[in-house]
Write a protein that holds these residues in place. Structure first.
Motif, PDB file in Angstrom:
ATOM      1  N   MET A 141       0.837  -1.181   0.000  1.00 28.19           N
ATOM      2  CA  MET A 141       0.000   0.000   0.000  1.00 28.19           C
ATOM      3  C   MET A 141       0.883   1.246   0.000  1.00 28.19           C
ATOM      4  SD  MET A 141      -2.939   1.508   2.612  1.00 28.19           S
ATOM      5  CE  MET A 141      -2.293   0.724   4.022  1.00 28.19           C
ATOM      6  N   HIS A 142       0.455   2.237  -0.732  1.00 26.28           N
ATOM      7  CA  HIS A 142       1.173   3.505  -0.814  1.00 26.28           C
ATOM      8  C   HIS A 142       0.931   4.303   0.461  1.00 26.28           C
ATOM      9  CE1 HIS A 142       2.529   7.406  -1.752  1.00 26.28           C
ATOM     10  NE2 HIS A 142       2.285   7.427  -3.037  1.00 26.28           N
ATOM     11  N   GLY A 143       1.940   5.008   0.893  1.00 26.10           N
ATOM     12  CA  GLY A 143       1.807   5.887   2.040  1.00 26.10           C
ATOM     13  C   GLY A 143       2.507   7.197   1.775  1.00 26.10           C
ATOM     14  N   TYR A 144       2.205   8.181   2.591  1.00 30.78           N
ATOM     15  CA  TYR A 144       2.790   9.510   2.459  1.00 30.78           C
ATOM     16  C   TYR A 144       3.641   9.811   3.681  1.00 30.78           C
ATOM     17  CZ  TYR A 144      -0.925  10.121  -0.972  1.00 30.78           C
ATOM     18  OH  TYR A 144      -1.771   9.972  -2.036  1.00 30.78           O
ATOM     19  N   ARG A 145       4.899  10.174   3.458  1.00 34.44           N
ATOM     20  CA  ARG A 145       5.695  10.688   4.564  1.00 34.44           C
ATOM     21  C   ARG A 145       5.206  12.091   4.866  1.00 34.44           C
ATOM     22  NH1 ARG A 145      11.642   9.085   2.571  1.00 34.44           N
ATOM     23  NH2 ARG A 145      11.065  10.731   1.148  1.00 34.44           N
ATOM     24  N   ASP A 167       5.912  14.612   2.208  1.00 32.54           N
ATOM     25  CA  ASP A 167       5.082  14.435   1.010  1.00 32.54           C
ATOM     26  C   ASP A 167       3.681  14.993   1.246  1.00 32.54           C
ATOM     27  OD1 ASP A 167       7.230  13.074  -0.161  1.00 32.54           O
ATOM     28  OD2 ASP A 167       6.472  11.114   0.477  1.00 32.54           O
ATOM     29  N   ASP A 195       7.579   3.896   9.281  1.00 30.23           N
ATOM     30  CA  ASP A 195       8.253   3.045   8.316  1.00 30.23           C
ATOM     31  C   ASP A 195       9.461   2.394   8.989  1.00 30.23           C
ATOM     32  OD1 ASP A 195      10.264   4.984   8.407  1.00 30.23           O
ATOM     33  OD2 ASP A 195       9.995   5.639   6.333  1.00 30.23           O
ATOM     34  N   ILE A 197       4.398   7.660   8.537  1.00 24.43           N
ATOM     35  CA  ILE A 197       3.797   7.363   7.244  1.00 24.43           C
ATOM     36  C   ILE A 197       2.284   7.399   7.414  1.00 24.43           C
ATOM     37  CG2 ILE A 197       3.465   5.598   5.461  1.00 24.43           C
ATOM     38  CD1 ILE A 197       6.228   6.696   5.349  1.00 24.43           C
ATOM     39  N   GLY A 227      -2.029   5.591   2.320  1.00 26.60           N
ATOM     40  CA  GLY A 227      -2.515   6.261   1.123  1.00 26.60           C
ATOM     41  C   GLY A 227      -3.981   6.633   1.149  1.00 26.60           C
ATOM     42  N   THR A 228      -4.807   5.857   1.820  1.00 27.73           N
ATOM     43  CA  THR A 228      -6.240   6.160   1.864  1.00 27.73           C
ATOM     44  C   THR A 228      -6.594   7.114   3.002  1.00 27.73           C
ATOM     45  OG1 THR A 228      -6.634   4.204   3.218  1.00 27.73           O
ATOM     46  CG2 THR A 228      -6.890   3.952   0.832  1.00 27.73           C
TER      47      THR A 228
END
Length: 69
Positions: A1-5, A8, A34, A40, A43-44
């Protein structure tokens, strides 16, 4: 799954790290860590938080009930 630091997320939203950190610290924004222990946001979770904030701004809760006005 994508995540945002955090960096970001701040760049995407155009806000400071503190602005992202406060809801994360308060439990309003889901965050994890992370492998290097950096925050992190899944993404959702970030778009869901932004939608919730947008709804809250459009429909503010008045401290005075309608009946009391």
């Amino acid at each position: 799954m994508h995540g945002y630091r955090t960096g970001d997320a701040t760049a995407l939203l155009g806000v400071s790290a503190d602005t992202v950190g406060r809801p994360a610290d308060g439990g309003e924004l889901t965050v994890g860590r992370d492998g290097t222990r950096r925050r992190i946001t899944p993404g959702t979770a970030l778009p869901a938080y932004v939608r919730q904030q947008h709804r809250a701004e459009r429909n503010p809760v008045s401290p005075v009930s309608r009946r009391s006005r």
